[in-house]
Design a protein around this motif. Structure first.
Motif, PDB file in Angstrom:
ATOM      1  N   GLN A  64      -5.246   8.546 -24.440  1.00 17.68           N
ATOM      2  CA  GLN A  64      -4.425   8.379 -25.643  1.00 17.68           C
ATOM      3  C   GLN A  64      -5.259   7.826 -26.795  1.00 17.68           C
ATOM      4  N   GLN A  65      -6.109   6.880 -26.511  1.00 12.98           N
ATOM      5  CA  GLN A  65      -6.973   6.298 -27.544  1.00 12.98           C
ATOM      6  C   GLN A  65      -7.901   7.370 -28.116  1.00 12.98           C
ATOM      7  N   TYR A  66      -8.487   8.166 -27.250  1.00 13.17           N
ATOM      8  CA  TYR A  66      -9.386   9.232 -27.696  1.00 13.17           C
ATOM      9  C   TYR A  66      -8.636  10.268 -28.537  1.00 13.17           C
ATOM     10  N   CYS A  67      -7.423  10.611 -28.120  1.00 14.26           N
ATOM     11  CA  CYS A  67      -6.638  11.604 -28.854  1.00 14.26           C
ATOM     12  C   CYS A  67      -6.222  11.085 -30.228  1.00 14.26           C
ATOM     13  N   ARG A  68      -5.897   9.811 -30.323  1.00 16.65           N
ATOM     14  CA  ARG A  68      -5.585   9.217 -31.631  1.00 16.65           C
ATOM     15  C   ARG A  68      -6.821   9.226 -32.524  1.00 16.65           C
ATOM     16  N   TYR A  69      -7.980   8.970 -31.938  1.00 11.94           N
ATOM     17  CA  TYR A  69      -9.232   9.021 -32.690  1.00 11.94           C
ATOM     18  C   TYR A  69      -9.494  10.446 -33.209  1.00 11.94           C
ATOM     19  N   LEU A  70      -9.285  11.437 -32.361  1.00  9.49           N
ATOM     20  CA  LEU A  70      -9.507  12.827 -32.767  1.00  9.49           C
ATOM     21  C   LEU A  70      -8.612  13.228 -33.935  1.00  9.49           C
ATOM     22  N   SER A  71      -7.348  12.925 -33.800  1.00 11.69           N
ATOM     23  CA  SER A  71      -6.374  13.404 -34.774  1.00 11.69           C
ATOM     24  C   SER A  71      -6.228  12.480 -35.981  1.00 11.69           C
TER      25      SER A  71
END
Length: 86
Positions: A32-39
């Protein structure tokens, strides 16, 4: 004899499934942290993470282990596809 083998196999599959689910639960916050960073957006990040978990369970349910690298690669590819569609 066949019944005994069948039940043993079912127990083994169930234990394997439980181990994979525990692994995913452990990896979810990191994903989730990585996906928030991506988007760069909480809502899009949550959507990406959810889609990646569903795809991972669907496509890799027979594999022994779903790794963080696999989930991150799936998230990255999903995000790129999403950007292209927009």
């Amino acid at each position: 004899m066949y019944e005994n083998h069948f039940h043993t196999s079912m127990k083994s599959n169930n234990q394997s499934q439980q181990a994979m689910n525990q692994n995913l639960v452990h990896l979810l916050p990191q994903l989730q942290q990585y996906c928030r960073y991506l988007s760069q957006n909480k809502w899009d990040g949550e959507d990406i993470a959810q889609e990646v978990i569903v795809k991972a369970l669907d496509r890799y349910s027979q594999k022994d282990e779903i790794t963080p690298a696999l989930l991150k690669r799936m998230a990255y590819n999903f995000w790129i596809d999403t950007i292209r569609k927009r």
